[in-house]
Design a protein around this motif. Structure first.
Motif, PDB file in Angstrom:
ATOM      1  N   TYR A 184       0.807  -1.229   0.000  1.00  0.00           N
ATOM      2  CA  TYR A 184       0.000   0.000   0.000  1.00  0.00           C
ATOM      3  C   TYR A 184       0.840   1.280   0.000  1.00  0.00           C
ATOM      4  CZ  TYR A 184      -3.413  -3.537   1.256  1.00  0.00           C
ATOM      5  OH  TYR A 184      -4.164  -4.683   1.278  1.00  0.00           O
ATOM      6  N   GLN A 185       2.165   1.142  -0.014  1.00  0.00           N
ATOM      7  CA  GLN A 185       3.008   2.331  -0.144  1.00  0.00           C
ATOM      8  C   GLN A 185       3.369   2.589  -1.603  1.00  0.00           C
ATOM      9  OE1 GLN A 185       6.058   3.219   2.659  1.00  0.00           O
ATOM     10  NE2 GLN A 185       5.383   1.652   4.093  1.00  0.00           N
ATOM     11  N   LEU A 186       3.211   1.559  -2.429  1.00  0.00           N
ATOM     12  CA  LEU A 186       3.510   1.676  -3.849  1.00  0.00           C
ATOM     13  C   LEU A 186       2.577   0.740  -4.603  1.00  0.00           C
ATOM     14  CD1 LEU A 186       7.053  -0.030  -4.239  1.00  0.00           C
ATOM     15  CD2 LEU A 186       5.306  -0.658  -2.635  1.00  0.00           C
ATOM     16  N   PRO A 187       2.401   0.930  -5.920  1.00  0.00           N
ATOM     17  CA  PRO A 187       1.470   0.076  -6.652  1.00  0.00           C
ATOM     18  C   PRO A 187       1.856  -1.397  -6.558  1.00  0.00           C
ATOM     19  CG  PRO A 187       2.077   1.980  -7.974  1.00  0.00           C
ATOM     20  CD  PRO A 187       2.978   1.975  -6.776  1.00  0.00           C
ATOM     21  N   GLU A 188       0.855  -2.260  -6.562  1.00  0.00           N
ATOM     22  CA  GLU A 188       1.113  -3.701  -6.444  1.00  0.00           C
ATOM     23  C   GLU A 188       2.001  -4.198  -7.583  1.00  0.00           C
ATOM     24  OE1 GLU A 188      -1.345  -7.862  -5.604  1.00  0.00           O
ATOM     25  OE2 GLU A 188      -2.417  -6.065  -6.239  1.00  0.00           O
ATOM     26  N   THR A 189       1.816  -3.626  -8.782  1.00  0.00           N
ATOM     27  CA  THR A 189       2.652  -4.042  -9.917  1.00  0.00           C
ATOM     28  C   THR A 189       4.134  -3.767  -9.651  1.00  0.00           C
ATOM     29  OG1 THR A 189       2.170  -1.884 -10.934  1.00  0.00           O
ATOM     30  CG2 THR A 189       0.877  -3.780 -11.697  1.00  0.00           C
ATOM     31  N   VAL A 190       4.422  -2.644  -9.002  1.00  0.00           N
ATOM     32  CA  VAL A 190       5.814  -2.284  -8.680  1.00  0.00           C
ATOM     33  C   VAL A 190       6.339  -3.193  -7.573  1.00  0.00           C
ATOM     34  CG1 VAL A 190       7.335  -0.450  -7.835  1.00  0.00           C
ATOM     35  CG2 VAL A 190       5.474   0.099  -9.425  1.00  0.00           C
ATOM     36  N   GLU A 191       5.505  -3.458  -6.577  1.00  0.00           N
ATOM     37  CA  GLU A 191       5.902  -4.366  -5.493  1.00  0.00           C
ATOM     38  C   GLU A 191       6.264  -5.744  -6.058  1.00  0.00           C
ATOM     39  OE1 GLU A 191       4.130  -6.315  -1.349  1.00  0.00           O
ATOM     40  OE2 GLU A 191       2.848  -5.037  -2.602  1.00  0.00           O
ATOM     41  N   MET A 192       5.454  -6.253  -6.989  1.00  0.00           N
ATOM     42  CA  MET A 192       5.717  -7.564  -7.584  1.00  0.00           C
ATOM     43  C   MET A 192       6.993  -7.542  -8.421  1.00  0.00           C
ATOM     44  SD  MET A 192       3.374  -9.280  -6.238  1.00  0.00           S
ATOM     45  CE  MET A 192       3.744 -10.828  -7.059  1.00  0.00           C
ATOM     46  N   TYR A 193       7.243  -6.436  -9.121  1.00  0.00           N
ATOM     47  CA  TYR A 193       8.472  -6.315  -9.924  1.00  0.00           C
ATOM     48  C   TYR A 193       9.704  -6.344  -9.018  1.00  0.00           C
ATOM     49  CZ  TYR A 193      11.772  -4.592 -13.438  1.00  0.00           C
ATOM     50  OH  TYR A 193      12.846  -4.472 -14.294  1.00  0.00           O
ATOM     51  N   ILE A 194       9.638  -5.623  -7.905  1.00  0.00           N
ATOM     52  CA  ILE A 194      10.749  -5.587  -6.948  1.00  0.00           C
ATOM     53  C   ILE A 194      11.035  -6.994  -6.425  1.00  0.00           C
ATOM     54  CG2 ILE A 194      11.405  -4.815  -4.622  1.00  0.00           C
ATOM     55  CD1 ILE A 194       9.941  -2.149  -5.303  1.00  0.00           C
ATOM     56  N   LYS A 195       9.969  -7.724  -6.084  1.00  0.00           N
ATOM     57  CA  LYS A 195      10.145  -9.088  -5.556  1.00  0.00           C
ATOM     58  C   LYS A 195      10.704 -10.026  -6.627  1.00  0.00           C
ATOM     59  CE  LYS A 195       6.677  -8.933  -1.879  1.00  0.00           C
ATOM     60  NZ  LYS A 195       5.340  -9.392  -1.431  1.00  0.00           N
ATOM     61  N   LYS A 196      10.173  -9.922  -7.831  1.00  0.00           N
ATOM     62  CA  LYS A 196      10.603 -10.813  -8.918  1.00  0.00           C
ATOM     63  C   LYS A 196      12.077 -10.605  -9.253  1.00  0.00           C
ATOM     64  CE  LYS A 196       9.641 -12.110 -13.704  1.00  0.00           C
ATOM     65  NZ  LYS A 196       8.795 -11.888 -14.910  1.00  0.00           N
ATOM     66  N   HIS A 197      12.528  -9.364  -9.222  1.00  0.00           N
ATOM     67  CA  HIS A 197      13.918  -9.062  -9.605  1.00  0.00           C
ATOM     68  C   HIS A 197      14.839  -8.899  -8.387  1.00  0.00           C
ATOM     69  CE1 HIS A 197      13.053  -8.597 -13.926  1.00  0.00           C
ATOM     70  NE2 HIS A 197      11.873  -8.181 -13.508  1.00  0.00           N
ATOM     71  N   ASN A 198      14.293  -9.180  -7.213  1.00  0.00           N
ATOM     72  CA  ASN A 198      15.092  -9.180  -5.965  1.00  0.00           C
ATOM     73  C   ASN A 198      15.851  -7.857  -5.789  1.00  0.00           C
ATOM     74  OD1 ASN A 198      15.755 -10.591  -3.613  1.00  0.00           O
ATOM     75  ND2 ASN A 198      17.727 -11.220  -4.436  1.00  0.00           N
ATOM     76  N   LEU A 199      15.148  -6.746  -6.013  1.00  0.00           N
ATOM     77  CA  LEU A 199      15.775  -5.435  -5.876  1.00  0.00           C
ATOM     78  C   LEU A 199      15.876  -5.016  -4.409  1.00  0.00           C
ATOM     79  CD1 LEU A 199      13.989  -3.463  -8.766  1.00  0.00           C
ATOM     80  CD2 LEU A 199      16.165  -4.712  -8.858  1.00  0.00           C
ATOM     81  N   TYR A 200      16.885  -4.212  -4.115  1.00  0.00           N
ATOM     82  CA  TYR A 200      17.096  -3.573  -2.801  1.00  0.00           C
ATOM     83  C   TYR A 200      17.494  -4.559  -1.703  1.00  0.00           C
ATOM     84  CZ  TYR A 200      14.501  -0.158  -5.489  1.00  0.00           C
ATOM     85  OH  TYR A 200      14.072   0.669  -6.484  1.00  0.00           O
ATOM     86  N   ARG A 201      17.931  -5.741  -2.050  1.00  0.00           N
ATOM     87  CA  ARG A 201      18.358  -6.702  -1.020  1.00  0.00           C
ATOM     88  C   ARG A 201      19.862  -6.874  -1.052  1.00  0.00           C
ATOM     89  NH1 ARG A 201      14.365  -9.116   1.620  1.00  0.00           N
ATOM     90  NH2 ARG A 201      12.294  -9.178   0.710  1.00  0.00           N
TER      91      ARG A 201
END
Length: 201
Positions: A184-201
């Protein structure tokens, strides 16, 4: 009937990642200033963040596309990504003025960025080339620009109050590192993209 001039909002930023605060700001600006469209321009090489580790521009561009695709007034530009060298706002504004010579152009940003505008490249020329919409966040006041500067450029800088604008990309990245929720802080599509590409970890 004479066609009114086109009114364009340019929203620049690193968008690392783009979040609901950015989208809410763009939507409020579009409504309040009757913008025909808002063009999001992800920075490729922002000069203020040269020393910082920034996510690849293609990832940030894709996240911006995913975040904005449901709004017909929003689009995303690759302008700064395709231009060599550092991403200076004055260069971007000049390019948009060439693309839309008869349009009125606003540059949308946060009031915290406006407070640093005189550290940007050619700030006085920038304030002549475009008008600024400054989204207010908690703790920032445009009068901090200094009374003389604020008086000199009052006509070029317009405040835009955004309710509850406290979401930040920095906080979202930290939450991901710590395994805290970002929903809910960012669009669900962006959240899923971050998870799929393992960003920010």
């Amino acid at each position: 009937m004479e066609k009114k001039e086109k009114v364009i909002g340019i929203m620049g930023g690193t968008f690392d990642p783009i979040h609901n605060g950015h989208l809410l700001t763009a939507e409020c600006a579009a409504y309040q200033y009757d913008l025909d469209e808002v063009i999001f321009v992800p920075s490729a090489n922002p000069p203020h963040k040269v020393e910082k580790n920034i996510t690849d521009a293609e990832d940030r561009y894709t996240m911006a596309l995913l975040a904005t695709m449901s709004n017909p007034k929003f689009r995303v530009s690759r302008m700064e990504m395709e231009r060599k060298g550092l991403s200076y706002t004055i260069d971007t504004v000049r390019e948009f003025k060439k693309l839309y010579p008869t349009a009125k152009i606003y540059f949308i940003t946060g009031s915290d960025a406006i407070l640093e505008i005189f550290t940007w490249k050619e700030p006085e020329e920038l304030l002549k080339q475009a008008e600024f919409i400054a989204a207010t966040r908690p703790g920032y006041c445009l009068s901090q620009l200094g009374q003389k500067l604020y008086d000199d450029y009052r006509d070029a800088i317009h405040p835009l109050e955004i309710p509850g604008l406290a979401i930040s990309s920095t906080d979202i990245r930290q939450r991901i590192i710590e395994g805290r929720p970002i929903k809910y802080q960012l669009p669900e599509t962006v959240e899923m993209y971050i998870k799929k590409h393992n960003l920010y970890r």
